[in-house]
Design a protein around this motif. Structure first.
Motif, mmCIF file in Angstrom:
data_model
loop_
_atom_site.group_PDB
_atom_site.id
_atom_site.type_symbol
_atom_site.label_atom_id
_atom_site.label_comp_id
_atom_site.label_asym_id
_atom_site.label_seq_id
_atom_site.Cartn_x
_atom_site.Cartn_y
_atom_site.Cartn_z
ATOM 1 N N MET A 213 0.813 -1.221 0.000
ATOM 2 C CA MET A 213 0.000 0.000 0.000
ATOM 3 C C MET A 213 0.844 1.267 0.000
ATOM 4 O O MET A 213 0.311 2.365 -0.005
ATOM 5 C CB MET A 213 -0.952 -0.011 1.205
ATOM 6 N N PHE A 214 2.165 1.113 0.053
ATOM 7 C CA PHE A 214 3.052 2.266 0.009
ATOM 8 C C PHE A 214 3.332 2.660 -1.438
ATOM 9 O O PHE A 214 3.268 1.845 -2.354
ATOM 10 C CB PHE A 214 4.393 1.950 0.672
ATOM 11 N N ASP A 215 3.660 3.926 -1.648
ATOM 12 C CA ASP A 215 4.229 4.371 -2.903
ATOM 13 C C ASP A 215 5.274 5.438 -2.596
ATOM 14 O O ASP A 215 5.578 5.701 -1.419
ATOM 15 C CB ASP A 215 3.158 4.861 -3.884
ATOM 16 N N LYS A 216 5.804 6.076 -3.609
ATOM 17 C CA LYS A 216 6.896 7.029 -3.380
ATOM 18 C C LYS A 216 6.432 8.341 -2.766
ATOM 19 O O LYS A 216 7.268 9.186 -2.447
ATOM 20 C CB LYS A 216 7.619 7.292 -4.702
ATOM 21 N N ASP A 217 5.117 8.518 -2.614
ATOM 22 C CA ASP A 217 4.595 9.723 -1.964
ATOM 23 C C ASP A 217 3.953 9.420 -0.618
ATOM 24 O O ASP A 217 3.215 10.241 -0.077
ATOM 25 C CB ASP A 217 3.574 10.409 -2.880
ATOM 26 N N TYR A 298 9.828 12.580 9.272
ATOM 27 C CA TYR A 298 8.772 12.104 8.385
ATOM 28 C C TYR A 298 8.995 12.721 7.013
ATOM 29 O O TYR A 298 9.059 13.941 6.863
ATOM 30 C CB TYR A 298 7.395 12.522 8.907
ATOM 31 N N SER A 299 9.098 11.872 6.003
ATOM 32 C CA SER A 299 9.295 12.352 4.644
ATOM 33 C C SER A 299 8.806 11.278 3.679
ATOM 34 O O SER A 299 8.335 10.216 4.088
ATOM 35 C CB SER A 299 10.775 12.683 4.391
ATOM 36 N N THR A 300 8.906 11.557 2.405
ATOM 37 C CA THR A 300 8.551 10.602 1.360
ATOM 38 C C THR A 300 9.781 10.316 0.510
ATOM 39 O O THR A 300 10.757 11.075 0.536
ATOM 40 C CB THR A 300 7.427 11.149 0.470
ATOM 41 N N GLN A 301 9.723 9.255 -0.267
ATOM 42 C CA GLN A 301 10.853 8.943 -1.136
ATOM 43 C C GLN A 301 11.062 10.046 -2.169
ATOM 44 O O GLN A 301 12.208 10.449 -2.437
ATOM 45 C CB GLN A 301 10.616 7.605 -1.828
ATOM 46 N N ASN A 302 9.970 10.532 -2.724
ATOM 47 C CA ASN A 302 10.099 11.646 -3.673
ATOM 48 C C ASN A 302 10.577 12.912 -2.974
ATOM 49 O O ASN A 302 11.325 13.705 -3.558
ATOM 50 C CB ASN A 302 8.757 11.912 -4.364
ATOM 51 N N GLY A 303 10.135 13.098 -1.733
ATOM 52 C CA GLY A 303 10.559 14.276 -0.986
ATOM 53 C C GLY A 303 12.049 14.289 -0.726
ATOM 54 O O GLY A 303 12.712 15.327 -0.850
ATOM 55 N N LEU A 304 12.605 13.122 -0.347
ATOM 56 C CA LEU A 304 14.046 13.031 -0.127
ATOM 57 C C LEU A 304 14.825 13.205 -1.425
ATOM 58 O O LEU A 304 15.842 13.901 -1.475
ATOM 59 C CB LEU A 304 14.390 11.676 0.497
ATOM 60 N N SER A 307 14.375 16.895 -2.579
ATOM 61 C CA SER A 307 14.574 17.912 -1.530
ATOM 62 C C SER A 307 13.348 18.805 -1.367
ATOM 63 O O SER A 307 13.451 20.029 -1.268
ATOM 64 C CB SER A 307 15.814 18.756 -1.850
ATOM 65 N N TRP A 308 12.171 18.192 -1.325
ATOM 66 C CA TRP A 308 10.941 18.956 -1.159
ATOM 67 C C TRP A 308 10.759 19.360 0.292
ATOM 68 O O TRP A 308 11.212 18.674 1.215
ATOM 69 C CB TRP A 308 9.734 18.121 -1.591
ATOM 70 N N ASN A 309 10.067 20.477 0.483
ATOM 71 C CA ASN A 309 9.704 20.866 1.840
ATOM 72 C C ASN A 309 8.382 20.193 2.215
ATOM 73 O O ASN A 309 7.767 19.491 1.415
ATOM 74 C CB ASN A 309 9.613 22.389 1.982
ATOM 75 N N THR A 310 7.923 20.452 3.442
ATOM 76 C CA THR A 310 6.712 19.787 3.943
ATOM 77 C C THR A 310 5.490 20.131 3.099
ATOM 78 O O THR A 310 4.668 19.259 2.786
ATOM 79 C CB THR A 310 6.464 20.177 5.411
ATOM 80 N N ARG A 316 1.363 16.537 -2.594
ATOM 81 C CA ARG A 316 1.377 15.263 -3.302
ATOM 82 C C ARG A 316 0.524 14.206 -2.603
ATOM 83 O O ARG A 316 0.260 13.148 -3.176
ATOM 84 C CB ARG A 316 2.813 14.742 -3.414
ATOM 85 N N ALA A 317 0.095 14.506 -1.368
ATOM 86 C CA ALA A 317 -0.742 13.545 -0.640
ATOM 87 C C ALA A 317 -2.086 13.364 -1.320
ATOM 88 O O ALA A 317 -2.685 12.283 -1.266
ATOM 89 C CB ALA A 317 -0.934 14.001 0.803
ATOM 90 N N PHE A 318 -2.581 14.418 -2.003
ATOM 91 C CA PHE A 318 -3.892 14.354 -2.651
ATOM 92 C C PHE A 318 -3.748 13.841 -4.087
ATOM 93 O O PHE A 318 -4.073 14.508 -5.060
ATOM 94 C CB PHE A 318 -4.557 15.727 -2.627
ATOM 95 N N ARG A 319 -3.224 12.624 -4.200
ATOM 96 C CA ARG A 319 -3.055 11.988 -5.494
ATOM 97 C C ARG A 319 -4.260 11.096 -5.781
ATOM 98 O O ARG A 319 -5.073 10.838 -4.882
ATOM 99 C CB ARG A 319 -1.752 11.195 -5.522
ATOM 100 N N PRO A 320 -4.433 10.619 -7.016
ATOM 101 C CA PRO A 320 -5.649 9.864 -7.380
ATOM 102 C C PRO A 320 -5.959 8.698 -6.453
ATOM 103 O O PRO A 320 -7.106 8.468 -6.100
ATOM 104 C CB PRO A 320 -5.333 9.388 -8.802
ATOM 105 N N ARG A 321 -4.951 7.963 -6.066
ATOM 106 C CA ARG A 321 -5.162 6.805 -5.202
ATOM 107 C C ARG A 321 -5.823 7.206 -3.887
ATOM 108 O O ARG A 321 -6.778 6.570 -3.432
ATOM 109 C CB ARG A 321 -3.809 6.144 -4.938
#
Length: 463
Positions: A213-217, A298-304, A307-310, A316-321
């Protein structure tokens, strides 16, 4: 063939995520221990009365025939878990799972009686002394009392807890009640006192399929390897860049505070429950070293990677899934709430008396016997009238007096239906019961509304 895992003795830690965990501990336990004592309309507000097969949730009364609502609740709970996992990983495990909550409580008792990690390890490595013995006995005694209280409260949701208390005081408690109190107490004592991380690592299936159930976001507890490596110890005044070192001072505290004993610096592992204890302790170390916080965060794979901020990660949390999960959950909640609010006050089950197919009565009529299970799902008295749909006087119900059902009452009623044999077809004849119910008003100003239920049945005649 088998090597037992080394016992994990977590170090205590305090910070914003630890405070959040304790907020959830207080919230869930006040809800669990307090709800059992709440009263509604002269009865326990939340009660699953298996003996009379009635389930009370506030003003709502459910019967086994309402199993569809339990199915809906389980589906909503499962989809909600999928939703939370897609957004924030094992956040349920880290903050609200009963195993985590009770383990946190039991470890708090342990620290208060036996001391923090270093004290417990020192005593465990040494011989048994009077000091070690009284601490161990006291700790286990406190655990047993708390576990027994937990088991007693659990049974109090199936037997009214006030009655259960009286039975316990007067030593008239029933054997099955005593068994389940002991069983749940033992489960709490064993799981939270001794098994702890073993439950999360080996017994809980969620740990095994969570990665699907995980993804890169998905928001997870992560170690910033680019910033932290190469790790190494140094003095507070040393210049890390001149030494060729990253921000991680290799203090190993993140491992010591982890309740499952993993090293977050090795990357995502299925044992991680997302409690963020390592985040709290690493931030404290960074503060002491005058480094920026967030080496473990707490971060995401894409965030790391980017280098995205919070704010960027949250967008990106509000993605289609996630949107699909959210929509489905709210549609199910709205549908189930509508079904509960609009359901009839009266539930009816019709069964033919199978001992006799039919019989002849004195006036030559054919008679069938039926048993009606009338269930009042409201907190009001109901007046029930039973008749037949479109019988054209071909069929008649012998019993025509109104039936009064008390609030939340379930009752079996025997009805005799007769018919003229000349008007019947040989064998099976379709009929339908018309059951009308009306609330009996408490005062003159109330106007009772009439509800009508139709239940099909079969009338048997000789061939």
């Amino acid at each position: 063939m088998f090597q037992a895992d080394q016992k994990i003795v977590p170090r205590s830690v305090w910070g914003k995520f630890a405070r959040s965990r304790w907020v959830m501990v207080w919230f869930t336990q006040l809800l669990y221990y307090g709800t059992a004592w709440l009263q509604y309309n002269g009865r326990q507000a939340l009660l699953f009365d298996l003996e009379v097969r009635r389930f009370f949730i506030g003003p709502l009364v459910f019967y086994p025939q309402d199993f569809i609502y339990l199915t809906g609740l389980l589906v909503i709970s499962a989809l909600s878990l999928f939703l939370f996992t897609a957004v924030a990983g094992r956040v349920w495990c880290g903050y609200a799972c009963p195993q985590t909550v009770y383990t946190e409580i039991f470890m708090w008792f342990e620290r208060k009686i036996e001391g923090d990690r270093n004290d417990r390890l020192r005593r465990a490595a040494g011989p048994w002394t009077l000091d070690r013995a009284w601490r161990a006995i006291t700790k286990n005694a406190v655990w047993i009392v708390f576990a027994a209280w937990t088991g007693f409260t659990f049974v109090g949701y199936f037997t009214p807890i006030r009655e259960l208390t009286q039975e316990l005081i007067t030593f008239t408690i029933q054997p099955w009640e005593l068994f389940w109190i002991g069983f749940y107490s033992l489960a709490t004592f064993g799981n939270a006192g001794f098994m702890r991380e073993q439950v999360c690592k080996y017994m809980c299936p969620y740990a095994r399929f969570q990665s699907a159930m995980f993804d890169k976001d998905t928001l997870l507890v992560t170690y910033d390897e680019e910033r932290g490596e190469p790790r190494g110890s140094r003095s507070k005044k040393a210049d890390a860049s001149s030494l060729g070192l990253g921000s991680c001072i290799d203090c190993n505290l993140c491992v010591q505070v982890c309740p499952t004993g993993i090293d977050i610096r090795k990357g995502l592992q299925y044992e991680c429950i997302g409690c963020a204890a390592c985040v709290d302790v690493c931030d404290q170390v960074m503060d002491k070293m005058s480094y920026p916080r967030g080496l473990v965060r707490y971060s995401t794979q894409n965030g790391l990677k980017n280098s995205w901020n919070t704010a960027q990660m949250l967008r990106r949390a509000f993605r289609p899934r996630v949107l699909v999960y959210t929509t489905v959950v709210w549609v199910l909640i709205a549908g189930m709430a509508t079904a509960i609010v609009t359901r009839d006050d009266l539930r009816v089950d019709v069964l033919r008396d199978r001992s006799v197919s039919f019989r002849l009565v004195e006036d030559g009529a054919i008679e069938n016997i039926y048993r009606l299970n009338l269930m009042n799902t409201s907190e009001h008295q109901l007046e029930v009238n039973v008749g037949l749909f479109n019988s054209d006087d071909q069929f008649k119900v012998v019993e025509n007096a109104p039936i009064v059902l008390k609030p939340t009452e379930s009752r079996w009623v025997v009805l005799h239906v007769q018919a003229d044999p000349e008007s019947l077809q040989p064998g099976s004849n379709a009929i339908a019961f018309r059951i009308q119910s009306a609330r009996i008003p408490n005062n003159i100003a109330q106007q009772p509304g009439v509800e009508q239920v139709e239940e099909p049945a079969v009338f048997l005649a000789p061939r």
